[in-house]
Design a protein around this motif. Structure first.
Motif, PDB file in Angstrom:
ATOM      1  N   ASN A 112       0.743  -1.225   0.116  1.00  0.00           N
ATOM      2  CA  ASN A 112      -0.021  -0.075  -0.044  1.00  0.00           C
ATOM      3  C   ASN A 112       0.961   1.210   0.057  1.00  0.00           C
ATOM      4  OD1 ASN A 112      -2.434  -1.485  -0.079  1.00  0.00           O
ATOM      5  ND2 ASN A 112      -2.098  -1.751   2.243  1.00  0.00           N
ATOM      6  N   THR A 113       1.859   0.985  -0.563  1.00  0.00           N
ATOM      7  CA  THR A 113       2.881   2.287  -0.756  1.00  0.00           C
ATOM      8  C   THR A 113       3.163   2.614  -2.212  1.00  0.00           C
ATOM      9  OG1 THR A 113       5.012   1.307  -0.585  1.00  0.00           O
ATOM     10  CG2 THR A 113       4.077   2.214   1.569  1.00  0.00           C
ATOM     11  N   PRO A 114       3.505   3.872  -2.450  1.00  0.00           N
ATOM     12  CA  PRO A 114       3.899   3.817  -4.127  1.00  0.00           C
ATOM     13  C   PRO A 114       4.918   2.970  -4.636  1.00  0.00           C
ATOM     14  CG  PRO A 114       3.173   6.004  -3.157  1.00  0.00           C
ATOM     15  CD  PRO A 114       3.392   5.273  -1.917  1.00  0.00           C
ATOM     16  N   ILE A 115       5.012   2.737  -5.726  1.00  0.00           N
ATOM     17  CA  ILE A 115       6.150   1.880  -6.081  1.00  0.00           C
ATOM     18  C   ILE A 115       7.212   3.129  -6.499  1.00  0.00           C
ATOM     19  CG2 ILE A 115       7.173   0.490  -7.849  1.00  0.00           C
ATOM     20  CD1 ILE A 115       4.126  -0.967  -8.079  1.00  0.00           C
ATOM     21  N   GLN A 116       8.233   3.127  -5.987  1.00  0.00           N
ATOM     22  CA  GLN A 116       9.322   4.160  -6.370  1.00  0.00           C
ATOM     23  C   GLN A 116      10.604   3.340  -6.623  1.00  0.00           C
ATOM     24  OE1 GLN A 116       9.440   6.314  -2.575  1.00  0.00           O
ATOM     25  NE2 GLN A 116       7.857   7.760  -3.261  1.00  0.00           N
ATOM     26  N   SER A 117      10.520   2.830  -7.756  1.00  0.00           N
ATOM     27  CA  SER A 117      11.652   2.039  -8.056  1.00  0.00           C
ATOM     28  C   SER A 117      12.135   2.309  -9.560  1.00  0.00           C
ATOM     29  CB  SER A 117      11.275   0.390  -8.081  1.00  0.00           C
ATOM     30  OG  SER A 117      12.130  -0.392  -9.042  1.00  0.00           O
ATOM     31  N   GLN A 118      13.381   2.592  -9.867  1.00  0.00           N
ATOM     32  CA  GLN A 118      13.930   3.206 -11.239  1.00  0.00           C
ATOM     33  C   GLN A 118      13.721   1.989 -12.067  1.00  0.00           C
ATOM     34  OE1 GLN A 118      14.488   6.296 -12.080  1.00  0.00           O
ATOM     35  NE2 GLN A 118      14.690   5.463 -14.052  1.00  0.00           N
ATOM     36  N   ALA A 119      14.044   0.693 -11.332  1.00  0.00           N
ATOM     37  CA  ALA A 119      14.086  -0.494 -12.304  1.00  0.00           C
ATOM     38  C   ALA A 119      12.512  -0.619 -12.794  1.00  0.00           C
ATOM     39  CB  ALA A 119      14.372  -1.682 -11.549  1.00  0.00           C
ATOM     40  N   PHE A 120      11.530  -0.626 -11.880  1.00  0.00           N
ATOM     41  CA  PHE A 120      10.314  -0.784 -12.416  1.00  0.00           C
ATOM     42  C   PHE A 120       9.788   0.394 -13.560  1.00  0.00           C
ATOM     43  CE2 PHE A 120       5.739   0.090 -12.186  1.00  0.00           C
ATOM     44  CZ  PHE A 120       5.060  -1.093 -11.920  1.00  0.00           C
ATOM     45  N   ASP A 121      10.180   1.552 -13.226  1.00  0.00           N
ATOM     46  CA  ASP A 121      10.008   2.483 -14.523  1.00  0.00           C
ATOM     47  C   ASP A 121      10.520   2.105 -15.741  1.00  0.00           C
ATOM     48  OD1 ASP A 121       8.571   3.996 -12.460  1.00  0.00           O
ATOM     49  OD2 ASP A 121       9.940   5.391 -12.068  1.00  0.00           O
ATOM     50  N   THR A 122      11.926   1.910 -15.640  1.00  0.00           N
ATOM     51  CA  THR A 122      12.689   1.373 -16.821  1.00  0.00           C
ATOM     52  C   THR A 122      11.964   0.334 -17.337  1.00  0.00           C
ATOM     53  OG1 THR A 122      14.633   2.208 -15.767  1.00  0.00           O
ATOM     54  CG2 THR A 122      14.867   0.536 -17.631  1.00  0.00           C
ATOM     55  N   LYS A 123      11.569  -0.897 -16.652  1.00  0.00           N
ATOM     56  CA  LYS A 123      10.929  -2.028 -17.388  1.00  0.00           C
ATOM     57  C   LYS A 123       9.638  -1.577 -18.065  1.00  0.00           C
ATOM     58  CE  LYS A 123      13.151  -5.203 -14.377  1.00  0.00           C
ATOM     59  NZ  LYS A 123      13.224  -6.257 -13.291  1.00  0.00           N
ATOM     60  N   VAL A 124       8.827  -0.641 -17.362  1.00  0.00           N
ATOM     61  CA  VAL A 124       7.618  -0.346 -18.194  1.00  0.00           C
ATOM     62  C   VAL A 124       7.773   0.496 -19.166  1.00  0.00           C
ATOM     63  CG1 VAL A 124       5.567   1.205 -17.568  1.00  0.00           C
ATOM     64  CG2 VAL A 124       6.272  -0.252 -16.020  1.00  0.00           C
ATOM     65  N   ASN A 125       8.686   1.308 -19.270  1.00  0.00           N
ATOM     66  CA  ASN A 125       9.149   1.970 -20.524  1.00  0.00           C
ATOM     67  C   ASN A 125       9.746   1.049 -21.559  1.00  0.00           C
ATOM     68  OD1 ASN A 125       8.721   4.764 -19.593  1.00  0.00           O
ATOM     69  ND2 ASN A 125      10.638   4.782 -18.686  1.00  0.00           N
ATOM     70  N   VAL A 126      10.408   0.099 -21.255  1.00  0.00           N
ATOM     71  CA  VAL A 126      10.951  -1.227 -22.486  1.00  0.00           C
ATOM     72  C   VAL A 126       9.315  -1.735 -22.855  1.00  0.00           C
ATOM     73  CG1 VAL A 126      11.829  -3.063 -22.485  1.00  0.00           C
ATOM     74  CG2 VAL A 126      12.987  -1.364 -21.170  1.00  0.00           C
ATOM     75  N   LEU A 127       8.687  -1.935 -21.910  1.00  0.00           N
ATOM     76  CA  LEU A 127       7.335  -2.538 -22.657  1.00  0.00           C
ATOM     77  C   LEU A 127       6.484  -1.810 -23.459  1.00  0.00           C
ATOM     78  CD1 LEU A 127       6.019  -4.331 -19.233  1.00  0.00           C
ATOM     79  CD2 LEU A 127       7.075  -5.341 -21.464  1.00  0.00           C
TER      80      LEU A 127
END
Length: 85
Positions: free
Chosen positions: A64-79
């Motif tokens: 229940n906290t915001p996802i603050q992960s550069q790796a997550f952001d990078t993977k979403v951008n790749v998708l």
């Protein structure tokens, strides 16, 4: 995963389309886009949902906290580049 989670285009804003995806846990993913590429958008949402689940299963993620992960952001951008461009 069921295709029933993908709601397709749920709204329009000027020349933009809003597509939505609802997970079984009622998490909502929304995408603002121009093109009508239903299959690519569905695949994008499905892969984002899988990535989201992997993040939730991470023992270091606090629920229940915001996802603050550069790796997550990078993977979403790749998708996004893979399916939407």
């Amino acid at each position: 995963m069921s295709t029933a989670c993908y709601l397709k285009i749920v709204d329009r804003y000027n020349d933009w389309n809003v597509s939505a995806y609802v997970t079984p846990s009622n998490t909502r993913l929304m995408l603002l886009h121009e093109a009508k590429a239903d299959d690519a958008i569905r695949l994008f949402f499905t892969d984002c949902h899988e990535l989201y689940l992997k993040t939730l299963l991470n023992p270091f993620y606090e629920p229940n906290t915001p996802i603050q992960s550069q790796a997550f952001d990078t993977k979403v951008n790749v998708l996004a580049k893979k399916y939407l461009f």
